[in-house]
Design a protein around this motif. Structure first.
Motif, PDB file in Angstrom:
ATOM      1  N   VAL A   1      -3.550 -21.471  13.886  1.00 13.40           N
ATOM      2  CA  VAL A   1      -2.741 -20.727  13.135  1.00 13.40           C
ATOM      3  C   VAL A   1      -2.849 -19.294  12.768  1.00 13.40           C
ATOM      4  O   VAL A   1      -4.177 -19.143  13.068  1.00 13.40           O
ATOM      5  CB  VAL A   1      -2.295 -21.665  11.836  1.00 13.40           C
ATOM      6  CG1 VAL A   1      -1.749 -22.847  12.073  1.00 13.40           C
ATOM      7  CG2 VAL A   1      -3.625 -21.545  11.033  1.00 13.40           C
ATOM      8  N   LEU A   2      -2.046 -18.687  12.474  1.00  9.41           N
ATOM      9  CA  LEU A   2      -2.155 -17.272  12.040  1.00  9.41           C
ATOM     10  C   LEU A   2      -1.566 -17.201  10.380  1.00  9.41           C
ATOM     11  O   LEU A   2      -0.647 -17.697  10.005  1.00  9.41           O
ATOM     12  CB  LEU A   2      -1.251 -16.204  12.711  1.00  9.41           C
ATOM     13  CG  LEU A   2      -1.742 -15.907  13.852  1.00  9.41           C
ATOM     14  CD1 LEU A   2      -0.921 -14.930  14.735  1.00  9.41           C
ATOM     15  CD2 LEU A   2      -3.367 -15.292  14.006  1.00  9.41           C
ATOM     16  N   LEU A   3      -2.388 -16.694   9.662  1.00 11.94           N
ATOM     17  CA  LEU A   3      -2.071 -16.423   8.370  1.00 11.94           C
ATOM     18  C   LEU A   3      -1.404 -15.092   8.068  1.00 11.94           C
ATOM     19  O   LEU A   3      -2.069 -14.011   8.312  1.00 11.94           O
ATOM     20  CB  LEU A   3      -3.028 -16.328   7.043  1.00 11.94           C
ATOM     21  CG  LEU A   3      -2.717 -15.956   5.664  1.00 11.94           C
ATOM     22  CD1 LEU A   3      -1.851 -17.093   5.163  1.00 11.94           C
ATOM     23  CD2 LEU A   3      -4.047 -16.008   4.785  1.00 11.94           C
ATOM     24  N   HIS A   4      -0.045 -15.060   7.541  1.00 15.67           N
ATOM     25  CA  HIS A   4       0.350 -13.529   7.539  1.00 15.67           C
ATOM     26  C   HIS A   4       0.436 -13.032   6.096  1.00 15.67           C
ATOM     27  O   HIS A   4       1.215 -13.706   5.183  1.00 15.67           O
ATOM     28  CB  HIS A   4       1.943 -13.560   8.343  1.00 15.67           C
ATOM     29  CG  HIS A   4       2.085 -13.534   9.819  1.00 15.67           C
ATOM     30  ND1 HIS A   4       2.261 -12.612  10.488  1.00 15.67           N
ATOM     31  CD2 HIS A   4       1.927 -15.019  10.471  1.00 15.67           C
ATOM     32  CE1 HIS A   4       2.207 -12.996  11.854  1.00 15.67           C
ATOM     33  NE2 HIS A   4       2.106 -14.422  11.638  1.00 15.67           N
ATOM     34  N   ILE A   5       0.387 -11.980   5.980  1.00 17.19           N
ATOM     35  CA  ILE A   5       0.488 -11.163   4.629  1.00 17.19           C
ATOM     36  C   ILE A   5       1.332 -10.011   4.942  1.00 17.19           C
ATOM     37  O   ILE A   5       0.668  -8.954   5.439  1.00 17.19           O
ATOM     38  CB  ILE A   5      -0.746 -10.865   3.777  1.00 17.19           C
ATOM     39  CG1 ILE A   5      -1.778 -12.089   3.526  1.00 17.19           C
ATOM     40  CG2 ILE A   5      -0.446 -10.130   2.544  1.00 17.19           C
ATOM     41  CD1 ILE A   5      -2.872 -11.854   2.928  1.00 17.19           C
ATOM     42  N   THR A   6       2.520 -10.022   4.576  1.00 13.95           N
ATOM     43  CA  THR A   6       3.279  -8.678   5.197  1.00 13.95           C
ATOM     44  C   THR A   6       3.236  -7.627   4.452  1.00 13.95           C
ATOM     45  O   THR A   6       3.534  -6.456   5.118  1.00 13.95           O
ATOM     46  CB  THR A   6       5.050  -9.386   5.016  1.00 13.95           C
ATOM     47  OG1 THR A   6       5.102  -9.486   3.734  1.00 13.95           O
ATOM     48  CG2 THR A   6       5.216 -10.674   5.609  1.00 13.95           C
ATOM     49  N   GLU A   7       2.825  -7.604   3.317  1.00 11.05           N
ATOM     50  CA  GLU A   7       2.584  -6.247   2.385  1.00 11.05           C
ATOM     51  C   GLU A   7       1.221  -6.469   1.349  1.00 11.05           C
ATOM     52  O   GLU A   7       1.438  -7.125   0.580  1.00 11.05           O
ATOM     53  CB  GLU A   7       4.036  -5.976   1.712  1.00 11.05           C
ATOM     54  CG  GLU A   7       3.801  -4.596   0.850  1.00 11.05           C
ATOM     55  CD  GLU A   7       5.039  -4.098   0.355  1.00 11.05           C
ATOM     56  OE1 GLU A   7       4.833  -3.206  -0.358  1.00 11.05           O
ATOM     57  OE2 GLU A   7       6.116  -4.699   0.319  1.00 11.05           O
ATOM     58  N   LEU A   8       0.262  -5.955   2.042  1.00 14.91           N
ATOM     59  CA  LEU A   8      -1.263  -6.203   1.481  1.00 14.91           C
ATOM     60  C   LEU A   8      -1.178  -5.474   0.132  1.00 14.91           C
ATOM     61  O   LEU A   8      -0.784  -4.235   0.275  1.00 14.91           O
ATOM     62  CB  LEU A   8      -2.007  -5.740   2.599  1.00 14.91           C
ATOM     63  CG  LEU A   8      -3.776  -6.240   1.973  1.00 14.91           C
ATOM     64  CD1 LEU A   8      -3.656  -7.778   2.658  1.00 14.91           C
ATOM     65  CD2 LEU A   8      -4.451  -5.468   3.163  1.00 14.91           C
ATOM     66  N   GLN A   9      -1.617  -6.225  -0.835  1.00 12.90           N
ATOM     67  CA  GLN A   9      -1.832  -5.579  -2.156  1.00 12.90           C
ATOM     68  C   GLN A   9      -3.280  -5.498  -2.410  1.00 12.90           C
ATOM     69  O   GLN A   9      -4.076  -6.430  -1.805  1.00 12.90           O
ATOM     70  CB  GLN A   9      -1.053  -6.292  -3.234  1.00 12.90           C
ATOM     71  CG  GLN A   9       0.399  -6.642  -2.873  1.00 12.90           C
ATOM     72  CD  GLN A   9       1.048  -7.656  -4.024  1.00 12.90           C
ATOM     73  OE1 GLN A   9       0.413  -7.761  -4.857  1.00 12.90           O
ATOM     74  NE2 GLN A   9       2.429  -7.850  -3.618  1.00 12.90           N
ATOM     75  N   ASP A  10      -3.448  -4.808  -3.713  1.00 14.96           N
ATOM     76  CA  ASP A  10      -5.022  -4.725  -4.012  1.00 14.96           C
ATOM     77  C   ASP A  10      -5.640  -5.833  -4.298  1.00 14.96           C
ATOM     78  O   ASP A  10      -6.864  -6.337  -4.240  1.00 14.96           O
ATOM     79  CB  ASP A  10      -4.971  -3.558  -5.185  1.00 14.96           C
ATOM     80  CG  ASP A  10      -4.849  -2.350  -4.780  1.00 14.96           C
ATOM     81  OD1 ASP A  10      -5.419  -1.937  -3.849  1.00 14.96           O
ATOM     82  OD2 ASP A  10      -4.435  -1.394  -5.583  1.00 14.96           O
ATOM     83  N   ARG A  11      -4.572  -6.760  -4.845  1.00 16.75           N
ATOM     84  CA  ARG A  11      -5.100  -8.097  -5.289  1.00 16.75           C
ATOM     85  C   ARG A  11      -5.599  -9.132  -4.403  1.00 16.75           C
ATOM     86  O   ARG A  11      -5.872 -10.378  -4.677  1.00 16.75           O
ATOM     87  CB  ARG A  11      -4.206  -8.541  -6.602  1.00 16.75           C
ATOM     88  CG  ARG A  11      -2.910  -8.994  -5.901  1.00 16.75           C
ATOM     89  CD  ARG A  11      -1.968  -9.630  -7.176  1.00 16.75           C
ATOM     90  NE  ARG A  11      -0.574  -9.874  -6.688  1.00 16.75           N
ATOM     91  CZ  ARG A  11       0.152 -10.361  -7.305  1.00 16.75           C
ATOM     92  NH1 ARG A  11       0.069 -10.636  -8.610  1.00 16.75           N
ATOM     93  NH2 ARG A  11       1.331 -10.423  -6.771  1.00 16.75           N
TER      94      ARG A  11
END
Length: 961
Positions: free
Chosen positions: A89-99
């Motif tokens: 699988v691929l984990l997608h984070i569409t808009e990366l944040q500092d946290r």
């Protein structure tokens, strides 16, 4: 399928560095497992702030797996899992944040018959700032075929990690959105790579990309062709090498687009239209350029019509005069539309703040006129249609927090505003508070639900402490929180407003915060006293400024100021000069009444001034100010909430500098006995308004260090005052002080006689009237004027040799005084002997008058003093039975007198002094022994010294007899 191997979960190797706001993917796969081919995956994170605590993000099997902080992002597919195949699988984070920075764990639930192998794997992800910047000013360029086109792009980064840059130029054919064609790029490996359509021209050197300086990249296209027409832009990418030794672009930036129009060199008339950007959002600016291509274009006349969806918008005639169609006149008047003739071949049409209605096709129609003003054209050409697409801006929730004043005092009301924009449905609001320097969690102040229901936090439900707290929707989108009376400094700190919009089962939350300071009245209250000058002259003015600072606005609270003064030299305490109360009442102190009437009081927003006019000596001393403040609306005033005193400032009052100059040269004046004499005292320079006091002094001819005798002093009011030795009216009538002019004073001596001879001088005092009195500025002394007498009839001369003689007590001694000069036979002589222990304290002993009589000034000495006068020139003094007290200085004075036939009176013709004779009286042996015997301490001393016994016995026997 099933496998008999050991289960192993692998995840993308870290650490990885990705920029904030980017879309990232992390792969995870499992092998050696048993059970179904489609395995499930669960992703968690361990945050740096709590590295031992697992925070669940997303799962392929359990929708309730995410923790609350990730629920919204998972639901909105801001975070999701893409299945590549059954076991990967691929984990997608569409808009990366500092946290999102932390240690990620990929876990696979067990499907095996037994636990065997690894079921999870971890990697680290760091979120870094996106520092990549690429910029190029959008332009609309028109060039002829064969020209050179140069464009520059500014690219920079400031990432602390080791990264590479790639910069490329791209071309879009036509005005629409098409697939971009690569022109020329500089890769991350520093290799130039041309696009397929530009390869041949790159090899020929007609297409170049050069780096100028550290951040500038320049594209040069020589010999441009019609195919180059369109839009050009620059794209920069930042690359980082991952641990698996692959390079990943972590950020990409595109510049604005430059529209390039190429005009054919054909003789036929051609018309092209271009836009700086054809895909716009509401509020953007649309700029179209219509370019006319023709031979000898400067000598031809064109009229241009702008069309929108085939409808005429505006006409620019051959003179450049603009005419709008009726439906567009209002927008043009408001400055939203603009059309003008840039040159004879370039025409510009601009729409500012485009709306949805501005979408569609645009064309320009060019008509050639034979002459300007013709109604019929020679030929008309229509440009191609350029499509403009205006997109509606997505409405987003925005929130801002403000305060009526971010700094209040204890007891004041605190009003906070939460302004929400972009909300189209119902909203709920919560206010939170964290006191200053408070480590604990924030507390709820108040909340308003979607239906307007209000609830208060537990700490704010008691209306007796802070009053009745209010949370209201005061206007559209504005929620106001009011705390009527702040309790203490703890009501300051950070306040958060959280607003949530609810629509169709979804919610969007925005948070804003503000820091508020609640201060006590005394916090930050300071008073600083200063003066522009510390030393003032009499009659001048000086100003003291009391600068007051506080952590709140002084204009909003009652303020009083008291001015304090300590005279110089200082007394035990300060006196209160004056106090100004908040209502403007002025109360003067009784200790220094002279300030009232000449002191001026002033006030500004943050300072108080005390101006003293016509400074005098009594104003010299130390000043302070004392400031008192009360709480806002504190009536009656009562005790002040805070009091502060300033530093001390010393003021010195000095007289103006004296400019007095007196003639200081010495001189001599010869007069005949009985004549009048005038001695001058001249002032060379002084201030114009000065007055003078003049004092005349006389010094005897000798000795040189004799003490001067004051004759007369005339003050600045011309009133004379005679010295002690000139107190007799007969002397005062002969010595007169006169003012001859504004700068010349005379001492007149009437009917001079030889006793007047000596050295005369004046002392001038400069006086000036200042404010309230006369003040002495300075003084100066003149030179000496020696007064000498012409005595031709008699030349008195005495021996001028000093002597020192000694005589034993009880003996007789003679002191010589012999006349050596000559006088007329008719001259009568008198002689006087003087004695004293010092030259300056000689006293007369006796005088031999011209009739032969002797006058004794001390009757007790008459038996021991005898003035021998065996000849006319010998005036020796015989001293019988010398005593110890006779030791001292002796001097004789001889005077010559002559009868005045007309007046039948004696006149002094001359006088002379001898030098000094020092007489020492030596005690005899019997006298010495007598003194020893008469001394009891000495006898006691003798008793304790047997070595001198014989001598002492002799003395004792002598004393007995």
């Amino acid at each position: 399928g099933a496998s008999t191997g050991q289960r192993e979960v692998t995840v993308q190797e870290g650490p990885l560095y990705r920029v904030k706001g980017s879309h990232i993917t992390l792969w995870c796969k499992v092998s050696g497992y048993q059970g179904p081919a489609e395995q499930n995956f669960q992703w968690s994170i361990y945050l740096p702030s709590a590295p031992e605590r697992e925070v669940q993000i997303v799962s392929t099997i359990d929708p309730s797996f995410p923790y609350a902080i990730y629920t919204q992002r998972v639901r909105s597919r801001g975070i999701y899992v893409e299945r590549v195949q059954g076991d990967a699988v691929l984990l997608h984070i569409t808009e990366l944040q500092d946290r999102d920075a932390g240690e990620y764990e990929c876990h696979t639930p067990n499907t095996d018959e037994r636990y065997f192998g690894s079921y999870s794997a971890k990697m680290n992800l760091s979120v870094i700032a996106d520092t990549l910047s690429a910029s190029m000013a959008p332009q609309v360029l028109t060039h002829a075929e064969g020209d050179v086109v140069e464009l520059t792009c500014e690219v920079s980064k400031s990432t602390s990690q080791h990264t590479h840059l790639s910069v490329g130029w791209y071309h879009l054919q036509g005005a629409g959105e098409h697939r971009a064609e690569e022109v020329l790029s500089l890769s991350k490996d520093f290799v130039l790579r041309p696009g397929p359509s530009y390869a041949q021209r790159f090899l020929a050197g007609d297409v170049q990309l050069n780096k100028i300086g550290n951040t500038t990249y320049k594209l040069s296209i020589r010999g441009v062709k019609l195919s180059d027409q369109g839009q050009l832009y620059c794209e920069a990418a930042e690359w980082i090498e991952d641990p698996d030794e692959t390079w990943k672009d972590i950020s990409r930036k595109q510049t604005g687009r430059t529209s390039l129009t190429i005009v054919s060199q054909d003789r036929d008339l051609s018309v092209d239209i271009a836009a700086a950007a054809s895909s716009l959002s509401e509020g953007d600016t649309l700029q179209l350029k219509c370019t006319v291509g023709s031979q000898m274009s400067n000598s031809r006349h064109f009229q241009v019509i702008w069309l929108h969806n085939g409808v005429e918008v505006a006409t620019v005639d051959s003179h450049g005069v603009l005419m709008w169609e009726d439906k567009y006149e209002e927008r043009a008047r408001l400055g939203q539309l603009q059309a003008f003739k840039q040159s004879n071949t370039v025409y510009v049409f601009t729409i500012y703040e485009v709306g949805l209605k501005d979408s569609g096709g645009y064309r320009c129609s060019v008509s050639e006129m034979k002459t300007p003003g013709d109604l019929h054209s020679i030929q008309t050409k229509l440009s191609s249609d350029i499509q403009v697409d205006v997109k509606q801006i997505e409405r987003r929730l925005s929130l801002s927090v403000s305060a009526s004043t971010p700094r209040v005092m204890v007891g004041d009301a605190l009003i906070l505003l939460c302004e929400l924009q972009g909300a189209t449905s119902t909203v709920s609001v919560q206010w939170w508070h964290l006191p200053p320097q408070h480590p604990g969690p924030r507390v709820l102040v108040a909340a308003m639900k979607q239906d307007g229901t209000l609830s208060l936090g537990s700490n704010y439900q008691n209306t007796g402490t802070r009053g009745s707290l209010q949370l209201q929707k005061t206007s559209s989108g504005v929620f106001t929180l009011m705390i009527p009376s702040t309790l203490d400094e703890g009501d300051g700190g950070q306040y958060w407003c959280e607003a949530t919009e609810w629509s169709r089962g979804q919610s969007w939350t925005e948070t804003g915060e503000i820091t508020v300071t609640v201060s006590s009245m005394g916090l930050g209250l300071q008073a600083t006293l200063r003066s522009r000058i510390a030393t003032v002259r009499y009659g001048q003015s000086f100003e003291l400024i009391c600068q007051v600072t506080a952590s709140y606005s002084l204009e909003e609270v009652p303020v009083a100021v008291a001015w304090l003064f300590q005279p110089s030299p200082p007394t035990s305490h300060y006196h209160e000069l004056v106090q100004v109360f908040p209502n403007g009442t002025i109360v003067w102190g009784a200790a220094q009444p002279h300030f009232q009437g000449k002191a001026q009081l002033m006030k500004t927003a943050s300072s108080f001034s005390l101006r003293i006019h016509n400074a005098v000596a009594a104003d010299e001393g130390t000043y302070r100010c004392e400031v008192k403040v009360w709480k806002r609306n504190a009536l009656p005033l009562g005790q002040p909430a805070a009091t502060v005193g300033s530093n001390a400032v010393g003021i010195k009052v000095v007289l103006p500098e004296s400019k007095l100059q007196v003639a200081a040269g010495d001189s001599s004046l010869d007069v005949a006995s009985g004549a009048d004499a005038a001695i001058e005292c001249r002032i060379l320079f002084a201030q114009n308004s000065s007055q003078f006091a003049v004092t005349w002094y006389r010094l005897p001819p000798s000795p040189a260090d004799a003490t001067p005798v004051q004759i007369v002093r005339t003050n600045y009011s011309s009133i004379p005052e005679y010295g002690a030795e000139f107190s007799h009216p007969a002397q005062q009538s002969r010595f007169l002080s006169q003012r001859a002019s504004s700068s010349v004073f005379w001492l007149r001596i009437l009917s001079t006689d030889p006793r007047d001879q000596g050295r005369y001088y004046c002392v001038v005092e400069e006086w000036l009237w200042l404010v309230d009195s006369w003040y002495k500025l300075g003084e100066g002394a003149s030179g000496r004027t020696t007064l000498e007498f012409k005595l031709p009839e008699c030349d008195l001369q005495l021996e001028k040799t000093s002597h020192s003689i000694s005589a034993r007590e009880g003996e007789e001694v003679t002191l010589q005084c012999s006349l050596q000069g000559t006088c007329l036979p008719t001259t009568n002589l008198s002689a006087t002997w003087f004695w004293g222990e010092e030259i300056s304290h000689l006293k007369p002993l006796l005088t031999l008058h011209i009739n032969g009589t002797v006058e004794y000034f001390q009757e007790s000495l008459a038996g021991r003093l005898h003035l021998r006068h065996p000849t006319t020139s010998d005036f020796s003094l015989m001293l019988r039975s010398v005593e110890k007290e006779d030791t001292g200085l002796y001097r004789c004075q001889v005077q010559a007198w002559q009868w005045q036939s007309e007046e039948n009176d004696l006149a002094l013709q001359a006088l002379a002094h001898s030098e000094y004779t020092w007489l020492t009286a030596i005690p005899t042996e019997s006298t010495l022994l007598s003194r020893i015997c008469s001394s009891p301490p000495l006898l006691s001393f003798i008793l304790y010294f047997p070595l001198a016994l014989i001598l002492l016995l002799t003395v004792a026997i002598f004393c007995w007899y």
